[in-house]
Enzyme design. Structure first.
Site, PDB file in Angstrom:
ATOM      1  N   LYS A 138      22.121  -1.257  -4.777  1.00  0.00           N
ATOM      2  CA  LYS A 138      20.768  -2.045  -4.300  1.00  0.00           C
ATOM      3  C   LYS A 138      21.261  -2.896  -2.980  1.00  0.00           C
ATOM      4  O   LYS A 138      22.223  -3.271  -3.209  1.00  0.00           O
ATOM      5  CB  LYS A 138      19.925  -2.711  -5.453  1.00  0.00           C
ATOM      6  CG  LYS A 138      18.448  -2.756  -4.906  1.00  0.00           C
ATOM      7  CD  LYS A 138      17.712  -1.488  -5.384  1.00  0.00           C
ATOM      8  CE  LYS A 138      16.346  -1.732  -5.278  1.00  0.00           C
ATOM      9  NZ  LYS A 138      15.437  -0.424  -5.794  1.00  0.00           N
TER      10      LYS A 138
HETATM   11  P1  NAD Z   1       5.600  -0.588  -1.181  1.00  0.00           P
HETATM   12  O1  NAD Z   1       6.098  -1.655  -0.323  1.00  0.00           O
HETATM   13  O2  NAD Z   1       5.202   0.663  -0.476  1.00  0.00           O
HETATM   14  O3  NAD Z   1       4.382  -1.268  -2.211  1.00  0.00           O
HETATM   15  C1  NAD Z   1       4.361  -2.373  -2.733  1.00  0.00           C
HETATM   16  C2  NAD Z   1       2.882  -2.552  -3.419  1.00  0.00           C
HETATM   17  O4  NAD Z   1       2.956  -3.580  -4.185  1.00  0.00           O
HETATM   18  C3  NAD Z   1       2.012  -3.054  -2.173  1.00  0.00           C
HETATM   19  O5  NAD Z   1       0.704  -2.483  -2.589  1.00  0.00           O
HETATM   20  C4  NAD Z   1       2.014  -4.477  -2.259  1.00  0.00           C
HETATM   21  O6  NAD Z   1       0.852  -5.246  -1.683  1.00  0.00           O
HETATM   22  C5  NAD Z   1       1.998  -4.957  -3.667  1.00  0.00           C
HETATM   23  N1  NAD Z   1       2.770  -6.238  -4.076  1.00  0.00           N
HETATM   24  C6  NAD Z   1       3.828  -6.671  -3.422  1.00  0.00           C
HETATM   25  N2  NAD Z   1       4.065  -7.924  -4.170  1.00  0.00           N
HETATM   26  C7  NAD Z   1       3.021  -8.136  -5.030  1.00  0.00           C
HETATM   27  C8  NAD Z   1       2.870  -9.148  -5.897  1.00  0.00           C
HETATM   28  N3  NAD Z   1       3.641 -10.289  -6.003  1.00  0.00           N
HETATM   29  N4  NAD Z   1       1.790  -8.978  -6.768  1.00  0.00           N
HETATM   30  C9  NAD Z   1       1.138  -7.786  -6.777  1.00  0.00           C
HETATM   31  N5  NAD Z   1       1.209  -6.819  -5.791  1.00  0.00           N
HETATM   32  C10 NAD Z   1       2.323  -7.002  -4.957  1.00  0.00           C
HETATM   33  O7  NAD Z   1       6.705  -0.529  -2.400  1.00  0.00           O
HETATM   34  P2  NAD Z   1       6.882   0.888  -3.156  1.00  0.00           P
HETATM   35  O8  NAD Z   1       7.838   1.664  -2.679  1.00  0.00           O
HETATM   36  O9  NAD Z   1       5.627   1.296  -3.779  1.00  0.00           O
HETATM   37  O10 NAD Z   1       7.630   0.103  -4.554  1.00  0.00           O
HETATM   38  C11 NAD Z   1       6.760  -0.539  -5.887  1.00  0.00           C
HETATM   39  C12 NAD Z   1       7.773  -0.826  -6.993  1.00  0.00           C
HETATM   40  O11 NAD Z   1       8.294   0.542  -7.242  1.00  0.00           O
HETATM   41  C13 NAD Z   1       9.067  -1.446  -6.511  1.00  0.00           C
HETATM   42  O12 NAD Z   1       9.370  -2.240  -7.785  1.00  0.00           O
HETATM   43  C14 NAD Z   1       9.856  -0.296  -6.299  1.00  0.00           C
HETATM   44  O13 NAD Z   1      11.449  -0.877  -6.526  1.00  0.00           O
HETATM   45  C15 NAD Z   1       9.781   0.603  -7.375  1.00  0.00           C
HETATM   46  N6  NAD Z   1      10.257   1.874  -7.167  1.00  0.00           N
HETATM   47  C16 NAD Z   1       9.926   2.484  -5.706  1.00  0.00           C
HETATM   48  C17 NAD Z   1      10.442   3.576  -5.524  1.00  0.00           C
HETATM   49  C18 NAD Z   1      10.169   4.521  -4.460  1.00  0.00           C
HETATM   50  O14 NAD Z   1      10.531   5.881  -4.282  1.00  0.00           O
HETATM   51  N7  NAD Z   1       9.342   4.022  -3.217  1.00  0.00           N
HETATM   52  C19 NAD Z   1      11.125   4.589  -6.771  1.00  0.00           C
HETATM   53  C20 NAD Z   1      11.474   3.878  -7.952  1.00  0.00           C
HETATM   54  C21 NAD Z   1      10.885   2.624  -8.030  1.00  0.00           C
END
Ligand code: NAD
Length: 450
Positions: A138
């Site tokens: 990461k």
């Molecule tokens: P992103 O940046 O596209 O979206 C994040 C969302 O969460 C946004 O709507 C943001 O406003 C909201 N957010 C951020 N901080 C927050 C808080 N403190 N309280 C409430 N809402 C909050 O990110 P993503 O790619 O959708 O990732 C979201 C989660 O999923 C993360 O934990 C990431 O590690 C995990 N994840 C993502 C992927 C991927 O393929 N993108 C894969 C596996 C896991």
């Protein structure tokens, strides 16, 4: 044609988070700082819990609780106003025993080494659980990207890549998008790496644009995977997904995609939030409308509809619902709110949204939790497909991607489900047991060098 302001908002949505000054959630309340700084402790605590249940060899347990390598880099950037700013970045390999490291890159103001170590560790378990020939890694940069121009963001990404260039590569460690990073940022990393090698190396990152070796279906993969897993769980529980009420925290890539998929299947999404708060409507939200709004204006707060109520993220988590999908960040469900949750199923879209203390409380309450390393595994699966396609220079159709994705996820889900029944443990413990024993076996076979 979008108006200029809408275009800017769309670009910002696609690249970055909100300024920490804008929202309370980044304000360092005592508890948040405590929880944040303890992410790696939480990851190690999870290893101890499972090691005890499995009767894992003590030396292996000791080994798993360390990361292989952590690189901390200073990233000097010439800002547009002529000043020099120095940012701190990290890349961590937790384990490369089963293959090259794999894991996302996040840009956020609160990123720290502890958090990145925890996320790298969780990536090891995820890849091992899904039986992908990959390890866990990461990366992150401690930065508020909303405060950067596009040029500054590009220079930051390229200099970070140059700083970590010796520990990334298709055979070493392959970054991908995570919070506030996207396909454009992956393209800059791929270009910087390729310029240094003197040839195009698309396999150095996944989640790139399709035009330079990206895969169809990667952007929606995590949400798609959440859906396949939820469908498989509902089948086992004889639950009618269509009549379920769903609450989602996070409206980014993961939250937005699963919301869209469920909405299209006729499932009622009664609340959804972003970093500033959420919208709630008992009769269900119009997700298509909200996605359009998000792509233009980013935040849900200003969205106006008479029957939609604006609520805080804290209140959203405790709403009465059937399925809660935390899809924002880690440490959202803790000992302080776990008792107030009102859902039957938690499907972990985010990495590490539930602390071990909360996990225990919820297990006692009979809430079924589908752990992150299983639930959100769709992203890394399609990243793996992208990596294979790049190596072979042969690209698959979306149908093939989704078929292969479903096959891996449903098989893994079945294995976890049966083990949880057989050993009478939670889905999380069962998933960890499979992941850890697979890695432990690999360590045993390779032996410890020298
Ligand atoms: P992103 O940046 O596209 O979206 C994040 C969302 O969460 C946004 O709507 C943001 O406003 C909201 N957010 C951020 N901080 C927050 C808080 N403190 N309280 C409430 N809402 C909050 O990110 P993503 O790619 O959708 O990732 C979201 C989660 O999923 C993360 O934990 C990431 O590690 C995990 N994840 C993502 C992927 C991927 O393929 N993108 C894969 C596996 C896991």
């Amino acid at each position: 044609m979008l108006k200029k302001k809408e275009k800017e908002a769309e670009f910002v949505y696609k690249k970055v988070p909100v300024s920490p000054d804008e929202i309370d959630i980044f304000k360092p309340t005592k508890e948040r700082v405590l929880v944040k700084s303890n992410s790696f402790e939480m990851a190690k605590n999870q290893i101890d819990i499972v090691a005890e249940k499995m009767g894992l060899n003590e030396n292996i347990t000791k080994y798993l609780k360390k990361v292989e390598r952590s690189l901390i880099v200073s990233i000097p950037i010439k800002m547009d106003d002529g000043n020099l700013e120095i940012f701190e970045g990290y890349r961590v390999h937790h384990s490369t025993v089963r293959g090259p490291g794999k894991g996302g890159l996040r840009f956020a103001p609160n990123v720290n080494l502890n958090e990145i170590k925890a996320l790298a560790t969780w990536m090891t378990w995820k890849c091992s659980l899904l039986n992908l020939p990959l390890g866990g890694a990461k990366g992150g940069i401690c930065v508020d990207p909303t405060k950067l121009s596009k040029g500054e963001l590009e220079r930051l990404t390229r200099r970070y890549t140059a700083e970590i260039i010796n520990i990334i590569g298709p055979d070493i460690d392959i970054p991908a998008p995570d919070i506030n990073t996207n396909a454009q940022i992956m393209a800059w990393i791929m270009d910087t790496y390729s310029m240094n090698k003197g040839r195009a190396v698309p396999g150095v990152v996944t989640g790139k644009p399709i035009e330079i070796g990206g895969s169809v279906g990667r952007e929606s993969a995590t949400g798609m995977g959440l859906f396949y897993i939820l469908e498989a769980l509902c089948k086992k529980l004889n639950l009618n997904l269509k009549s379920s009420r769903v609450v989602i925290q996070g409206f980014g890539n993961v939250g937005g995609t699963i919301a869209d998929i469920l909405y299209e299947k006729g499932v009622k999404i009664i609340a959804i939030s972003d970093i500033k708060g959420g919208l709630h409507a008992k009769e269900g939200l119009n997700v298509k409308e909200l996605l359009k709004w998000r792509n233009k204006f980013r935040f849900l707060k200003e969205f106006n509809k008479n029957n939609y109520k604006f609520i805080s993220n804290e209140d959203l988590l405790t709403l009465d619902c059937d399925i809660l999908i935390p899809a924002a960040i880690e440490n959202q469900i803790t000992h302080s709110n776990a008792n107030n949750l009102n859902c039957k199923i938690i499907l972990e879209g985010a990495n590490g949204p539930t602390t071990p203390e909360a996990d225990e409380i919820l297990n006692e309450k009979g809430v079924i939790i589908v752990p992150d390393i299983l639930a959100n595994g769709g992203g890394v699966c399609v990243s793996y497909f992208e990596y294979i396609q790049d190596i072979h220079s042969y690209f698959w159709t979306l149908d093939r991607i989704n078929q292969e994705l479903k096959k891996i996820l449903v098989t893994t889900f079945d294995n976890v489900y049966y083990l949880s029944k057989e050993k009478n443990v939670s889905l999380r413990i069962a998933a960890y047991m499979i992941a850890i024993s697979r890695l432990a076996k690999a360590i045993e076979l390779r032996g410890i060098f020298p």
